[in-house]
Design a protein around this motif. Sequence first.
Motif, mmCIF file in Angstrom:
data_model
loop_
_atom_site.group_PDB
_atom_site.id
_atom_site.type_symbol
_atom_site.label_atom_id
_atom_site.label_comp_id
_atom_site.label_asym_id
_atom_site.label_seq_id
_atom_site.Cartn_x
_atom_site.Cartn_y
_atom_site.Cartn_z
ATOM 1 N N CYS A 237 0.883 -1.165 0.000
ATOM 2 C CA CYS A 237 0.000 0.000 0.000
ATOM 3 C C CYS A 237 0.926 1.220 0.000
ATOM 4 O O CYS A 237 1.451 1.617 1.039
ATOM 5 C CB CYS A 237 -0.902 -0.015 1.224
ATOM 6 S SG CYS A 237 -2.143 1.302 1.245
ATOM 7 N N VAL A 238 1.134 1.786 -1.179
ATOM 8 C CA VAL A 238 2.215 2.737 -1.399
ATOM 9 C C VAL A 238 1.664 4.046 -1.959
ATOM 10 O O VAL A 238 0.701 4.047 -2.741
ATOM 11 C CB VAL A 238 3.258 2.139 -2.376
ATOM 12 C CG1 VAL A 238 4.404 3.112 -2.640
ATOM 13 C CG2 VAL A 238 3.800 0.820 -1.841
ATOM 14 N N SER A 257 0.676 -7.023 4.824
ATOM 15 C CA SER A 257 0.652 -5.703 4.204
ATOM 16 C C SER A 257 1.805 -4.834 4.694
ATOM 17 O O SER A 257 2.312 -5.001 5.813
ATOM 18 C CB SER A 257 -0.677 -5.006 4.494
ATOM 19 O OG SER A 257 -1.754 -5.728 3.967
ATOM 20 N N TRP A 258 2.208 -3.907 3.838
ATOM 21 C CA TRP A 258 3.202 -2.922 4.240
ATOM 22 C C TRP A 258 2.875 -1.585 3.581
ATOM 23 O O TRP A 258 2.132 -1.529 2.598
ATOM 24 C CB TRP A 258 4.625 -3.372 3.905
ATOM 25 C CG TRP A 258 4.882 -3.768 2.479
ATOM 26 C CD1 TRP A 258 4.714 -5.007 1.935
ATOM 27 C CD2 TRP A 258 5.354 -2.927 1.406
ATOM 28 N NE1 TRP A 258 5.051 -4.995 0.592
ATOM 29 C CE2 TRP A 258 5.459 -3.738 0.243
ATOM 30 C CE3 TRP A 258 5.707 -1.584 1.325
ATOM 31 C CZ2 TRP A 258 5.892 -3.231 -0.988
ATOM 32 C CZ3 TRP A 258 6.142 -1.073 0.099
ATOM 33 C CH2 TRP A 258 6.232 -1.901 -1.037
ATOM 34 N N PHE A 259 3.439 -0.517 4.135
ATOM 35 C CA PHE A 259 3.020 0.830 3.795
ATOM 36 C C PHE A 259 4.250 1.718 3.589
ATOM 37 O O PHE A 259 5.227 1.622 4.331
ATOM 38 C CB PHE A 259 2.135 1.394 4.916
ATOM 39 C CG PHE A 259 0.981 0.500 5.265
ATOM 40 C CD1 PHE A 259 -0.263 0.706 4.707
ATOM 41 C CD2 PHE A 259 1.150 -0.580 6.127
ATOM 42 C CE1 PHE A 259 -1.331 -0.135 5.007
ATOM 43 C CE2 PHE A 259 0.096 -1.423 6.434
ATOM 44 C CZ PHE A 259 -1.150 -1.202 5.872
ATOM 45 N N GLN A 260 4.162 2.624 2.593
ATOM 46 C CA GLN A 260 5.320 3.456 2.291
ATOM 47 C C GLN A 260 4.885 4.720 1.550
ATOM 48 O O GLN A 260 3.946 4.695 0.743
ATOM 49 C CB GLN A 260 6.334 2.684 1.429
ATOM 50 C CG GLN A 260 7.634 3.424 1.166
ATOM 51 C CD GLN A 260 8.583 2.623 0.291
ATOM 52 O OE1 GLN A 260 8.154 1.772 -0.495
ATOM 53 N NE2 GLN A 260 9.871 2.861 0.430
ATOM 54 N N ARG A 296 9.616 1.706 4.796
ATOM 55 C CA ARG A 296 8.420 0.885 4.795
ATOM 56 C C ARG A 296 8.057 0.565 6.239
ATOM 57 O O ARG A 296 8.934 0.317 7.062
ATOM 58 C CB ARG A 296 8.649 -0.432 4.048
ATOM 59 C CG ARG A 296 8.978 -0.274 2.578
ATOM 60 C CD ARG A 296 9.145 -1.659 1.963
ATOM 61 N NE ARG A 296 9.438 -1.578 0.545
ATOM 62 C CZ ARG A 296 9.530 -2.641 -0.264
ATOM 63 N NH1 ARG A 296 9.336 -3.864 0.230
ATOM 64 N NH2 ARG A 296 9.805 -2.495 -1.549
ATOM 65 N N ILE A 297 6.772 0.548 6.530
ATOM 66 C CA ILE A 297 6.360 0.096 7.849
ATOM 67 C C ILE A 297 5.426 -1.092 7.693
ATOM 68 O O ILE A 297 4.674 -1.200 6.725
ATOM 69 C CB ILE A 297 5.698 1.220 8.674
ATOM 70 C CG1 ILE A 297 4.387 1.685 8.045
ATOM 71 C CG2 ILE A 297 6.646 2.386 8.850
ATOM 72 C CD1 ILE A 297 3.600 2.617 8.959
ATOM 73 N N ASP A 304 0.004 -0.069 15.439
ATOM 74 C CA ASP A 304 0.441 0.600 16.662
ATOM 75 C C ASP A 304 0.337 2.115 16.538
ATOM 76 O O ASP A 304 0.027 2.814 17.513
ATOM 77 C CB ASP A 304 1.886 0.214 16.990
ATOM 78 C CG ASP A 304 2.028 -1.234 17.437
ATOM 79 O OD1 ASP A 304 0.996 -1.851 17.777
ATOM 80 O OD2 ASP A 304 3.158 -1.750 17.435
ATOM 81 N N TRP A 305 0.592 2.641 15.343
ATOM 82 C CA TRP A 305 0.537 4.082 15.107
ATOM 83 C C TRP A 305 -0.889 4.594 14.934
ATOM 84 O O TRP A 305 -1.127 5.798 15.019
ATOM 85 C CB TRP A 305 1.341 4.435 13.857
ATOM 86 C CG TRP A 305 2.815 4.406 14.034
ATOM 87 C CD1 TRP A 305 3.522 3.988 15.126
ATOM 88 C CD2 TRP A 305 3.790 4.807 13.062
ATOM 89 N NE1 TRP A 305 4.870 4.105 14.899
ATOM 90 C CE2 TRP A 305 5.065 4.604 13.646
ATOM 91 C CE3 TRP A 305 3.712 5.306 11.763
ATOM 92 C CZ2 TRP A 305 6.251 4.899 12.970
ATOM 93 C CZ3 TRP A 305 4.888 5.594 11.088
ATOM 94 C CH2 TRP A 305 6.153 5.398 11.684
ATOM 95 N N GLY A 306 -1.835 3.705 14.620
ATOM 96 C CA GLY A 306 -3.188 4.140 14.320
ATOM 97 C C GLY A 306 -3.439 4.404 12.850
ATOM 98 O O GLY A 306 -4.501 4.909 12.480
#
Length: 325
Positions: A237-238, A257-260, A296-297, A304-306
């Motif tokens: 999910c970028v 999933s990962w986010f960037q 990337r998170i 955890d971050w919301g």
Amino acid sequence: MNITALTVPATRLSVIEEPWRGPAAIVPLETAGHEMELRLPPCPVIGIGPSAHPRAAAFDLVVDQMSEIDTIVRNILAHPHAAATLVQVLRTTGGLEPVRALTVESMAYAMLQGSAEHAAWLARRKPRAVSAPGAVQAHRRDHVLEVTLDCAATGNAIDCAMRDGLFAALSMAALDRDIECIRLSGAGKAFSLGADLEEFGTTCDPATAHGIRSLTLPALAAIECADRLEARIDGACVGAGLELAAFSHRIVASRRSWFQLPELSMGIIPGAGGCVSLPRRIGRQRTALMVLSGRRISARVAHDWGLIDTVVNDFTCDQSGDHMI
């Protein structure tokens, strides 16, 4: 990279001092007194120390230790104008109504589209074969509208056709109050790899590009139905995909999933609404951290971050079942 030269006590940013003119300022939080009146310069100001420090909220981002800062500073020095624009936009838009905040973001993004930093990225990038236009599938079942990014071959890269499809589907949903839930998802192994890079540089006039965004940016429609919008994230999910999904009132993501947000490396900032949607979920400082670091998170960190509300093992069963974690 001389981090020492960028490290200054908080007193250096006092209103009685000459404005700081460096590309970044690194400030040990221990030097920031409770009563000190600070003037943030037009560049990223990074606090070093515990996020619980009483003055931590004054800075653009905070990291615990100096050892964590190398990548962030390297990225800032490589793209100083984009980095400075990012933090100024985030400082400005926090108190604005979302649609007005999108206007600020778009104008800043348009300015950077005409910058030397973005031009250098365009010159370095190797074009790939042009793929078929993206598509958006919208299917209604009772009071639920399923909206699917449908171009698995490109990782659901969001091109002009897909943007128009998203705007149309979300605009229709915003007007139809009989639709109780709008579920946004992506076909294939990724939710979205972000904007289609092949379209970067095709609209040469930044003012024209801003005008187009002002009329057809999917985020504008997402805001109008955000209270009923649910994003289901599986895989990557970028960039623009994350920016749009973050407007949702509920985001569910699979464990893998990962986010960037990689825009800084292109000499730009998030321009699909991310400077508005992400701070409202994770705050201005974590948004700045994601953009300036380019990191990337994971789904766990995002939870955890919301940034996301729920993590599931997969979407093969009802999310109220045992797959939820």
